[in-house]
Write an enzyme that holds these catalytic residues in place. Structure first.
Site, PDB file in Angstrom:
ATOM      1  N   GLU A   1       0.823  -1.223   0.000  1.00  0.00           N
ATOM      2  CA  GLU A   1       0.000   0.000   0.000  1.00  0.00           C
ATOM      3  C   GLU A   1       0.855   1.269   0.000  1.00  0.00           C
ATOM      4  OE1 GLU A   1      -1.181   1.826   3.530  1.00  0.00           O
ATOM      5  OE2 GLU A   1      -1.084  -0.019   4.717  1.00  0.00           O
TER       6      GLU A   1
ATOM      7  N   VAL B   1      -5.507   0.133   3.229  1.00  0.00           N
ATOM      8  CA  VAL B   1      -5.718  -1.311   3.107  1.00  0.00           C
ATOM      9  C   VAL B   1      -6.947  -1.577   2.234  1.00  0.00           C
ATOM     10  CG1 VAL B   1      -6.386  -3.382   4.403  1.00  0.00           C
ATOM     11  CG2 VAL B   1      -4.532  -1.915   5.246  1.00  0.00           C
TER      12      VAL B   1
ATOM     13  N   ASP C   1     -17.167   5.755  13.778  1.00  0.00           N
ATOM     14  CA  ASP C   1     -15.981   5.564  12.941  1.00  0.00           C
ATOM     15  C   ASP C   1     -15.498   4.113  12.939  1.00  0.00           C
ATOM     16  OD1 ASP C   1     -13.721   5.877  11.432  1.00  0.00           O
ATOM     17  OD2 ASP C   1     -12.795   7.412  12.694  1.00  0.00           O
TER      18      ASP C   1
ATOM     19  N   SER D   1     -13.346   1.609  10.205  1.00  0.00           N
ATOM     20  CA  SER D   1     -12.545   1.667   8.976  1.00  0.00           C
ATOM     21  C   SER D   1     -13.170   0.867   7.835  1.00  0.00           C
ATOM     22  CB  SER D   1     -11.143   1.123   9.249  1.00  0.00           C
ATOM     23  OG  SER D   1     -10.392   1.104   8.060  1.00  0.00           O
ATOM     24  N   ALA D   2     -13.068   1.428   6.629  1.00  0.00           N
ATOM     25  CA  ALA D   2     -13.501   0.706   5.424  1.00  0.00           C
ATOM     26  C   ALA D   2     -12.605  -0.506   5.149  1.00  0.00           C
ATOM     27  CB  ALA D   2     -13.497   1.644   4.228  1.00  0.00           C
ATOM     28  N   ASP D   3     -11.494  -0.611   5.881  1.00  0.00           N
ATOM     29  CA  ASP D   3     -10.666  -1.818   5.751  1.00  0.00           C
ATOM     30  C   ASP D   3     -11.497  -3.059   6.079  1.00  0.00           C
ATOM     31  OD1 ASP D   3      -8.656   0.003   5.297  1.00  0.00           O
ATOM     32  OD2 ASP D   3      -7.473  -0.513   7.083  1.00  0.00           O
TER      33      ASP D   3
ATOM     34  N   LYS E   1      -4.252  -1.713  14.397  1.00  0.00           N
ATOM     35  CA  LYS E   1      -3.500  -0.683  15.125  1.00  0.00           C
ATOM     36  C   LYS E   1      -4.028  -0.527  16.546  1.00  0.00           C
ATOM     37  CE  LYS E   1      -2.919   2.153  11.259  1.00  0.00           C
ATOM     38  NZ  LYS E   1      -3.483   1.205  10.400  1.00  0.00           N
TER      39      LYS E   1
END
Ligand code: PSU
Ligand code: MN
Length: 304
Positions: free
Chosen positions: A25, A106, A138, A140-142, A159
């Site tokens: 990435e 990602v 919130d 993540s779109a990951d 993380k």
């Protein structure tokens, strides 16, 4: 659609010859690490992949094209550009259409890798469910990408700035297997342990490759998370880790940081509070993941 993808010669040849390829990435380059350490890291990761017997395909967007396997000059230009958009799944198309530069998270890297025909990808740590997500929403779109795209993502867990228990629950909800490489615990990025379980533990990359291969072959449709903990001696010391994490999270709350800015802000605060120790650990785990991803890609690639 296909004409939007630009593959470099090495990647093109490796695809044609069914050879091992590892996607990498670029958000870690533009938003995750300080300049110019991001570029240096990207070049080291590409070397690590090559030494592991696979072809690196670092992914980035500019000029209205999705570049799969960017050159060193392009990487340097992307890292030096001021207005690079951090691309996930929702802002990808508009950035592409505008011909503007974008670095791939990602989520966006999984999308590009999958459509280029690359099933293995190495990153540092995935995004996930944020702390206090009950207020901010919130997530993540990951996680969305992992639920939709059959790519094996090699990472050191999620993380540590995130809500790890909720992230692990969400992976199960979305049907994403979490395969631990020589670990029973879901890794916490800068540290090996989180107290949370993985779905299955593998002692060798070959055994893991067999399970990844089965997951793809039966058409499950989701991604696979390969949880590869940071090496023991590269971990951030526990006391420093705990203090830095607390300070970074408090600063984000005080400053009201929101949305796509949250993860880069927290990573940068970790760097400031730890005097660069977090960047050292981040680089170590990234390289460890690139090496494992290369071996996984080799184990998955059909032999002749
Ligand atoms: N791994 C790292 N450093 C990073 C990232 C991963 O070691 O900066 C990036 C990835 O691109 C990941 C993103 O997709 O952080 C997560 O951002 P968000 O939480 O906004 O989805
Ligand atoms: Mn987010």
């Amino acid at each position: 659609m296909k004409e939007r993808f630009v593959l470099n010669n090495d990647v093109d040849r490796a695809l044609a010859g069914n050879r091992a390829i590892v996607a990498l990435e670029t958000t870690v380059v533009t938003h995750g690490l300080p300049h110019p350490q991001g570029v240096e890291a990207a070049l080291l990761l590409e070397d690590d992949v090559r030494q592991g017997g696979a072809v690196p395909a670092t992914i980035g967007v500019w000029g209205g094209e999705i570049h799969v396997g960017i050159t060193r000059a392009e990487l340097e230009a992307l890292a030096a550009a001021k207005d690079v958009t951090k691309l996930n799944l929702s802002n990808f198309a508009a950035t592409l259409a505008a011909g503007r530069p974008g670095s791939t998270t990602v989520a966006a890297t999984m999308f590009a890798a999958h459509h280029a025909g690359i099933p293995v990808f190495a990153t540092g740590g995935i995004g996930g469910v944020h702390r206090e997500s009950q207020d901010s929403g919130d997530v993540s779109a990951d996680l969305t990408a992992l639920s939709r795209l059959p790519v094996a993502v090699v990472c050191a867990g999620a993380k540590a700035i995130l809500d790890l228990p909720r992230t692990v629950e969400m992976l199960e909800t979305l049907g994403v297997p979490v395969f631990g490489l020589r670990t029973k615990e879901f890794p916490a990025f800068y540290r090996r342990e989180s107290g949370l379980p993985v779905d299955h533990t593998f002692d060798t990359i070959e055994e893991m490759a067999a399970a990844v291969s089965a997951h793809f072959a039966i058409g499950m449709g989701t991604g696979v998370l390969v949880a590869n903990p940071i090496p023991e001696d590269e971990q951030m010391p526990l006391a420093l880790y705990t203090r830095a994490l607390g300070e970074a999270l408090a600063a984000a709350r005080t400053e009201g940081v929101r949305g796509r800015a949250v993860t880069p802000f927290l990573l940068d605060r970790m760097r400031q509070v730890t005097g660069g120790e977090s960047v050292r650990a981040n680089l170590a785990l990234l390289r460890n993941n690139a090496r494992v991803a290369a071996k996984l890609a080799v184990a998955l690639s059909p032999r002749d």
